[in-house]
Design an enzyme around this catalytic site. Structure first.
Site, PDB file in Angstrom:
ATOM      1  N   HIS A 446      -2.204  -4.083  52.332  1.00 21.50           N
ATOM      2  CA  HIS A 446      -1.841  -5.464  52.189  1.00 21.50           C
ATOM      3  C   HIS A 446      -2.293  -6.283  53.053  1.00 21.50           C
ATOM      4  O   HIS A 446      -3.073  -7.312  52.717  1.00 21.50           O
ATOM      5  CB  HIS A 446      -0.356  -5.524  51.978  1.00 21.50           C
ATOM      6  CG  HIS A 446       0.361  -6.889  51.910  1.00 21.50           C
ATOM      7  ND1 HIS A 446       0.745  -7.396  50.530  1.00 21.50           N
ATOM      8  CD2 HIS A 446       0.395  -8.000  52.729  1.00 21.50           C
ATOM      9  CE1 HIS A 446       1.042  -8.649  50.746  1.00 21.50           C
ATOM     10  NE2 HIS A 446       0.835  -9.184  51.981  1.00 21.50           N
ATOM     11  N   GLU A 447      -2.059  -6.199  54.591  1.00 23.32           N
ATOM     12  CA  GLU A 447      -2.339  -6.848  55.509  1.00 23.32           C
ATOM     13  C   GLU A 447      -4.043  -6.779  55.834  1.00 23.32           C
ATOM     14  O   GLU A 447      -4.455  -7.893  56.063  1.00 23.32           O
ATOM     15  CB  GLU A 447      -1.863  -6.295  56.637  1.00 23.32           C
ATOM     16  CG  GLU A 447      -0.380  -6.309  56.990  1.00 23.32           C
ATOM     17  CD  GLU A 447       0.208  -7.832  56.520  1.00 23.32           C
ATOM     18  OE1 GLU A 447      -0.512  -8.833  56.806  1.00 23.32           O
ATOM     19  OE2 GLU A 447       1.604  -7.946  56.176  1.00 23.32           O
ATOM     20  N   HIS A 450      -5.486  -9.482  53.573  1.00 22.98           N
ATOM     21  CA  HIS A 450      -5.278 -10.767  54.003  1.00 22.98           C
ATOM     22  C   HIS A 450      -6.759 -10.921  55.060  1.00 22.98           C
ATOM     23  O   HIS A 450      -7.434 -11.825  55.011  1.00 22.98           O
ATOM     24  CB  HIS A 450      -4.102 -11.022  54.917  1.00 22.98           C
ATOM     25  CG  HIS A 450      -2.960 -11.524  54.130  1.00 22.98           C
ATOM     26  ND1 HIS A 450      -3.032 -12.566  53.160  1.00 22.98           N
ATOM     27  CD2 HIS A 450      -1.624 -10.967  54.111  1.00 22.98           C
ATOM     28  CE1 HIS A 450      -1.627 -12.626  52.701  1.00 22.98           C
ATOM     29  NE2 HIS A 450      -0.982 -11.562  53.227  1.00 22.98           N
ATOM     30  N   HIS A 453     -10.125 -11.337  53.734  1.00 22.22           N
ATOM     31  CA  HIS A 453      -9.975 -12.757  52.971  1.00 22.22           C
ATOM     32  C   HIS A 453     -10.460 -13.408  54.128  1.00 22.22           C
ATOM     33  O   HIS A 453     -11.564 -14.630  53.828  1.00 22.22           O
ATOM     34  CB  HIS A 453      -8.864 -13.086  52.576  1.00 22.22           C
ATOM     35  CG  HIS A 453      -9.009 -14.368  51.641  1.00 22.22           C
ATOM     36  ND1 HIS A 453      -7.926 -14.999  51.054  1.00 22.22           N
ATOM     37  CD2 HIS A 453      -9.901 -15.017  51.098  1.00 22.22           C
ATOM     38  CE1 HIS A 453      -8.112 -15.990  50.703  1.00 22.22           C
ATOM     39  NE2 HIS A 453      -9.478 -15.918  50.390  1.00 22.22           N
TER      40      HIS A 453
END
Length: 657
Positions: A446-447, A450, A453
């Protein structure tokens, strides 16, 4: 190429910051004195001035979260009013606002879409800062912004202090006999010739006892301690709500929720509430069934029908999970050793996105922080810092923090991006490596979503590069999208290797993880709806007292919660996402963005190959590399050639077929 992380001069940060801001003021005045202002001679150097400040300030605020001490708190508190005053001063400067509008008016047809997006965002944000208001109102907004920053920091510090100040010492082995060996080793200590076990409110320790602790009384004790932390935050919430309401009324909004939506993809309050209620109602019936399954296991264990408590949920959920899927977290943890997970994860990212991670020796804030340079398509593109293990001086939870952005400056020099990933995984010791749960692996994916991105941006304008300029209710899309890959068998086999025997996790064991993915997905859904609706409704009108705030939460729970927590549970006092982070009237963003991420992942499923490199590269080129240069709904359409569907989310969670 990359600036080193260096806080040797931390104690003098206030003076250095003041000097930097004064230089920035001089620079901005020079820009304002330019007769014929253009994007090139005004907007580009204006962005650079902002980046220089961010470059200096990010590590100072970051260190207070990851190496909290009296010094970091003092420095944070010294710097906060200075930067808050500067930001308010700049954001309310009518001359800058007018210059931006003039440039937009004169050059719009000559500028590219990315430059126009920078202008559009900046002009909007100046309006939202009260640039057009009279001096008295501007002065009041400055006071409100500073006070709100201070209150958020107090909320966070109170929570950290409360987390660190509590411990539960257990001497009777009977009370810890079900706890996994690796967790027990971390809890064990010797005192006066006796073996004892210490459990704290830090997440790895808390989860170990609430999930596996044999003593029901001790589970209740640690649960109660966790959800009654920082009671003084109740008064801080009252103050935050009051000041935010005053701020947005000055700016001409009816409520803070309306103000929040002015920078998001969702258009109206009704749209958000309807979206959340639709999901909540679709998930409620199945969530109630899932709760009954847990209760049945508890009753078979001797609990009375009316005596099932919230503090029993995790313990009996784990027993049910093991019974249904033969899924024992402790069995898996030796296969998810941190080093092995990272190496396999990097291998997967290289396979689909053509990016390579190279570990480098570079200064950081703790000896366990790892630093990597990332190359994309064979070319150095970015740097990432990974701080993965729990520490007493670190804030709980997991997050990505962007430091530098990708952009090209006025001299034509390209600046490369950097970011930090922070987690609270089980600690490694001299004798035991850091052994992760599969849920920790999901968090890492998940992290990293980020981070990529931000780090794979190819946008040349700083203010819309990476996660900058991305609407808050779509910023979770890339992180949730990457999460889904952590449940794929072939991907897990890249790193699920026993840290001692090097044996790869077998197919049957992996299938159990995949089958258990949607275990209690409806309970999880209604819990997220509870958080999101509480947050959004809380900001639709002014609630003045702790009792009124509790009533908002109680009413949401009446409609959507499968189980009502005990009255002593003050969840809101620890809801740092909305009171010490950026999610106020925006927690719905997790579900809003999840519609995009589920739909994007379904494209890989439908292609029959999760390693579909062509599709992954298209995603990298149309979503990740574009940062905030276009609205996310447009970027999603560019990628998928259609609008996203809510049904993809419900299908992927197993709520509908």
């Amino acid at each position: 190429m990359f600036k080193d992380f260096n806080l040797e001069n931390l104690e003098n940060s206030k003076d250095i910051l003041q000097e930097l801001l004064d230089e920035s003021r001089v620079k901005i005045n020079e820009l304002l004195n330019i007769k014929e202002k253009t994007y090139e001679n005004f907007v580009t150097p204006y962005q650079e001035a902002g980046e220089r400040i961010n470059d200096f300030l990010t590590p100072i605020f970051h260190i207070d979260s990851v190496k909290n001490s009296e010094i970091t708190r003092r420095v944070y508190e010294e710097c906060l009013p200075i930067i808050s005053k500067y930001e308010t001063e700049i954001s309310q400067n009518e001359k800058i606002y007018t210059a931006l509008k003039d440039i937009q008016s004169k050059e719009k047809s000559m500028l590219n879409s990315i430059q126009n997006k920078v202008l559009e965002n900046e002009i909007r944000d100046f309006k939202l800062s009260g640039c057009h208001l009279d001096n008295n109102k501007k002065k009041r907004l400055e006071e409100l912004n500073l006070k709100l920053s201070e209150l958020s920091q107090s909320f966070s510090h109170n929570l950290l202090d409360a987390t660190n100040s509590w411990e539960m010492i257990i001497e009777d082995f009977e009370d810890v006999k079900e706890i996994p060996k690796s967790d027990l080793e971390l809890a064990k200590f010797e005192e006066e010739g006796k073996t004892k076990y210490k459990f704290t409110l830090q997440i790895p320790s808390y989860l170990a006892y609430i999930t596996y602790g044999t003593s029901r009384e001790k589970r209740e004790e640690i649960y109660k301690a966790y959800c009654t932390r920082a009671p003084q935050n109740g008064k801080i919430i009252e103050e935050i709500l009051k000041l935010k309401d005053e701020k947005v009324k000055i700016l001409g909004f009816n409520c803070y929720a309306q103000y929040s939506l002015s920078t998001k993809m969702a258009k109206t309050e009704d749209e958000v509430v309807s979206f959340l209620e639709e999901l909540g109602h679709k998930g409620k019936a199945k969530a109630t069934e899932e709760l009954e399954e847990i209760k049945q296991i508890a009753f078979e264990d001797g609990l009375e029908k009316e005596d099932f408590r919230s503090s029993d949920m995790a313990y009996y959920s784990e027993k049910l999970k093991k019974a249904k899927y033969d899924l024992d977290e402790e069995y898996y943890r030796p296969y998810f050793e941190q080093e092995s997970v990272l190496n396999g994860f990097f291998d997967f990212l290289n396979k689909i996105f053509d990016i390579k991670f190279e570990k480098v020796e570079a200064p950081a804030w703790d000896e366990k922080v790892r630093v990597y340079n990332i190359s994309s398509n064979g070319k150095l593109s970015s740097r990432i810092y990974l701080d993965l293990e729990a520490r007493k001086d670190k804030r709980g939870g997991a997050w990505m923090n962007n430091w530098h952005s990708h952009y090209t400056d006025s001299k034509g020099i390209t600046h490369l991006p950097t970011a930090y990933i922070v987690c609270n995984f089980p600690q490694s010791t001299e004798t035991t490596p850091s052994l992760l749960r599969h849920s920790d692996v999901v968090t890492l994916f998940h992290e990293m979503g980020h981070a990529l991105h931000h780090l794979l941006s190819e946008v040349t304008e700083a203010y819309v590069s990476g996660i900058s300029g991305v609407a808050w209710d779509t910023v979770e899309f890339p992180s949730q999208f990457l999460e889904y890959f952590s449940y794929d068998k072939d991907i897990l086999k890249l790193f699920a290797k026993h840290y001692e025997t090097k044996e790869v996790l077998d197919d049957a064991a992996i299938e159990r993880i995949i089958k258990a993915k949607n275990f209690q997905s409806s309970l999880s859904l209604v819990r997220q709806i509870e958080f999101a609706l509480f947050d959004f409704k809380l900001y639709q009108k002014l609630y003045k007292t702790e009792e009124e705030v509790q009533e908002v939460l109680d009413n949401v729970r009446k409609e959507f919660a499968a189980i009502t927590p005990p009255s002593y549970n003050k969840f809101q006092n620890g809801f740092s996402h909305i009171f010490a982070g950026g999610y106020a009237a925006g927690y719905y963003s997790y579900k809003w963005a999840e519609v995009l991420s589920a739909d994007a992942f379904y494209m890989f499923i439908d292609s029959g190959n999760v390693f579909n490199k062509d599709l992954a590269v298209k995603y990298k080129d149309t979503i990740l590399s574009k940062g905030g240069s276009k609205n996310m709904d447009e970027l999603f359409f560019d990628f998928a050639q259609r609008q996203a569907s809510v049904d993809s989310l419900l299908k992927i969670d197993g709520i509908i077929s």
